[in-house]
Design a protein around this motif. Structure first.
Motif, PDB file in Angstrom:
ATOM      1  N   ASN A 187       0.827  -1.209   0.000  1.00  0.00           N
ATOM      2  CA  ASN A 187       0.000   0.000   0.000  1.00  0.00           C
ATOM      3  C   ASN A 187       0.860   1.258   0.000  1.00  0.00           C
ATOM      4  O   ASN A 187       0.456   2.291  -0.544  1.00  0.00           O
ATOM      5  N   SER A 227       1.596   3.857  -3.378  1.00  0.00           N
ATOM      6  CA  SER A 227       1.415   5.271  -3.050  1.00  0.00           C
ATOM      7  C   SER A 227       2.614   6.120  -3.450  1.00  0.00           C
ATOM      8  O   SER A 227       2.539   7.346  -3.421  1.00  0.00           O
ATOM      9  N   ARG A 231       3.466   9.947  -2.681  1.00  0.00           N
ATOM     10  CA  ARG A 231       3.812  10.133  -1.275  1.00  0.00           C
ATOM     11  C   ARG A 231       5.229   9.634  -1.023  1.00  0.00           C
ATOM     12  O   ARG A 231       5.563   8.489  -1.366  1.00  0.00           O
ATOM     13  N   ILE A 251      -6.459   2.646   0.045  1.00  0.00           N
ATOM     14  CA  ILE A 251      -5.707   3.855  -0.274  1.00  0.00           C
ATOM     15  C   ILE A 251      -6.687   5.002  -0.534  1.00  0.00           C
ATOM     16  O   ILE A 251      -7.628   4.869  -1.318  1.00  0.00           O
TER      17      ILE A 251
END
Length: 466
Positions: free
Chosen positions: A82, A87, A101, A310
Motif C-alpha cells: 500500500n 502510493s 507520497r 488507499i
C-alpha cells in the motif's frame, strides 16, 4: 530450454482460475509462459501472517504450473504494497507527482520485503534456471539475488510506464533504485516511449554509456540490455471464451437491455490512471452537444474496485458515482438511462459477450503501460459488423493501434471536446470503414500475442552473454 522461474508480487494460484478478476493481463501472460517453458511461479499469497517465517506454500495445477507463495506481515503490506509500491511508485510512474507520497518508512518496508522475497526464492532457483522478475514492486530484487551469489540469467519486465527523467528524479534515492535494476541482464519495457525515457535517465543521471540502437547500458563495467517488448493477449485462449454459452448469454443480455441503442463500453480497474472522471466529462460533453442522441447511445462502465485501503482510490470512486449521477439526472427519462456505472468484476466469458455487443469501445487512460482491454475489445468484435475502438494516445497500445491513422481513433483523454467529437465519429462511422479499421487492428492483436511476447523476451534472455 532452461526452466523458467517467474517472480512477481502476486501469484494467480490454480484454485482462483475462473473466478472473476482472478486472471488479469499479467496472470494470463505468465501462465502462458510457464506452460510453454516449465518452471515455477513465486510471489506473495495475498495473505497476512503475525510473524514472517518465509515458509513456502506450494500448489501444482493440472496444467503443470507450480506456484510457490509466502505470507507477509501486516506492516509489510502497509509499507511495501500500500505504501511504496502503490502510493509512491505507481502514481509517479503514471506521471501523477501530485499524488506521490514520499515516506521514509515506505522505502524501508519496500527494501525489507524485497530482501524477504530474495531469501525465500533463493532455494527455488537451480543453476541452469532463467529468472524473470515482474513489475514495479520488485525493482531491486535482482540486486538482492546477486548479493546472495545468484549468477543465473535474470530479466525484469516493467508493466507500467517509465516516467520522464525530470519527474523520476523527484524520487528520493532514485539513483540507488536504478543502479539496483542494472543488476538484471535484460530489462523489458512495454513500448519505445518508456524505453527511451529509461535510457535517457541512465545517460543523464548515472553517466552510463548508453547505446540506443542496441539498448546496451554499461555502468562500471557491467552491461544490461534494455528493449521494448509490447505485451499482447493470449489470443486463442480469449477467442475460445466467445464460443461459450456464458459469452453468448452475456451478449444477448446486453443487446436486449439496450433496446436498439448503440452500446459503448469501458472496462477498467477503479484507478485514477484510467482517466474515468475525464471520460465521463467527455460523455457529458457529447450529450450536451447532441441531446437528441440520448436515445441513440448508452454507455456501460464496468469498474471493479481495487486498492480500497488507499485514500486516492476511495476518492475516485466517489467522484465517478457523482459524475455518473449528474449525467443520468440531467439526461434520463422513464425508459432511458444514458450511463450505467457497474462497480464489480466479470468473468472473461461475460466480458467477451459484452465487448461483442458494444459497437464502441472507449479506452481512455491518462497513462498506461499497454492496456489489454483495448486488445480484448478488438478480438471480441464480429468481423462482419465490428465496433470502433476509441483509444487514448497515452496508452502503450496506441503505438501499435494507430495504423497510420486508419486503426483506432486516437484521442487526448484530457480533452472533453476530443472525446465527444470522436464518440460522434464512431457512432456515425459507416460499416466499410469500421471493417477496414478492424482488419488492421485484429492483425496486430492476433500476431502480437502473449506467446510472441514471451518467446521474444525469454529468447533474448537466453541469448544474453554473461
Amino acid at each position: 530450454m532452461p526452466r523458467l522461474v517467474v517472480i512477481s508480487n502476486r501469484v494467480a494460484v490454480p484454485k482462483a482460475r475462473g473466478v472473476p478478476g482472478a486472471q488479469g493481463g499479467l496472470a494470463g501472460a505468465l501462465n502462458a509462459a510457464l506452460k510453454a517453458n516449465g518452471g515455477i511461479w513465486f510471489g506473495w499469497s495475498g495473505e497476512e501472517t503475525d510473524k514472517f517465517t518465509g515458509s513456502i506454500n506450494y500448489v501444482r495445477s493440472a496444467e503443470g504450473v507450480t506456484t510457490a507463495t509466502i505470507d507477509l506481515e501486516h506492516q509489510d503490506v502497509e509499507e511495501y504494497y500500500n505504501g511504496y509500491a502503490n502510493s509512491t511508485l505507481w502514481p509517479l510512474f503514471h506521471y501523477r507527482i501530485d499524488l506521490t507520497r514520499y515516506e521514509r518508512e515506505f522505502g524501508k518496508g519496500y527494501e525489507r520485503v524485497n530482501e524477504r522475497f530474495a531469501e525465500s526464492a533463493l532455494p527455488l532457483i537451480e543453476p541452469e534456471d532463467s529468472v524473470w522478475v515482474h513489475d514495479y514492486h520488485l525493482l531491486p530484487l535482482g540486486e538482492r539475488l546477486r548479493s546472495m551469489s545468484i549468477e543465473n540469467r535474470m530479466g525484469f519486465f516493467l508493466h507500467t510506464p517509465w516516467p520522464p527523467t525530470n519527474l523520476f528524479v523527484s524520487l528520493p534515492y532514485h539513483e540507488r533504485l536504478v543502479r539496483a535494476m542494472l543488476h538484471y541482464d535484460l530489462l523489458g519495457f512495454q513500448n519505445n516511449t518508456w524505453l527511451e525515457s529509461f535510457l535517457h535517465y541512465c545517460g543523464k543521471e548515472l553517466g552510463a554509456d548508453v547505446a540506443p540502437e542496441t539498448g546496451a547500458v554499461t555502468l562500471e563495467g557491467k552491461t544490461t540490455i534494455a528493449r521494448a517488448y509490447p505485451i499482447g493477449i493470449d489470443f486463442d485462449h480469449f477467442m475460445s471464451k466467445g464460443d461459450t454459452g456464458e459469452a453468448r448469454q452475456a451478449q444477448q443480455r446486453l443487446m436486449a437491455s439496450t433496446r436498439r441503442r448503440t452500446a459503448m463500453i469501458g472496462v477498467d480497474r477503479l484507478d485514477y490512471s484510467k482517466g474515468l472522471p475525464e471520460r465521463l466529462d467527455g460523455i457529458s460533453r457529447f450529450f450536451d452537444r447532441h441531446p437528441e442522441r440520448t436515445r441513440d447511445l448508452v454507455f456501460i462502465q464496468i469498474a471493479p474496485p481495487s486498492r480500497e485501503d488507499i485514500g486516492s482510490y476511495q476518492q475516485i470512486r466517489a467522484t465517478l458515482e457523482q459524475k455518473a449521477g449528474q449525467i443520468n439526472g440531467a439526461r434520463s427519462d422513464v425508459d432511458v438511462v444514458p450511463v450505467r456505472y457497474v462497480n464489480r468484476g466479470y468473468a472473461q466469458e461475460e466480458l467477451f459477450g459484452f465487448y461483442r455487443a458494444s459497437k464502441i469501445g472507449l479506452v481512455t487512460p491518462l497513462r498506461d503501460g499497454m492496456n489489454l482491454v483495448a486488445k480484448e475489445y478488438v478480438a471480441a468484435q464480429d468481423p462482419d459488423d465490428p465496433g470502433v475502438l476509441i483509444l487514448s494516445m497515452f496508452a502503450g497500445a496506441a503505438q501499435q493501434f494507430d495504423c497510420d491513422g486508419e486503426g483506432a481513433l486516437l484521442i487526448n483523454p484530457h480533452s472533453a471536446d476530443d472525446i465527444a467529437h470522436n464518440i460522434r465519429i464512431a457512432l456515425d462511422m459507416p460499416l466499410e470503414e469500421r471493417k477496414s479499421r478492424y482488419e488492421k487492428l485484429i492483425t496486430s492483436v492476433r500476431e502480437e500475442n502473449v506467446q510472441r511476447w514471451t518467446e521474444n523476451f525469454v529468447g533474448d534472455l537466453a541469448g544474453v552473454e554473461r
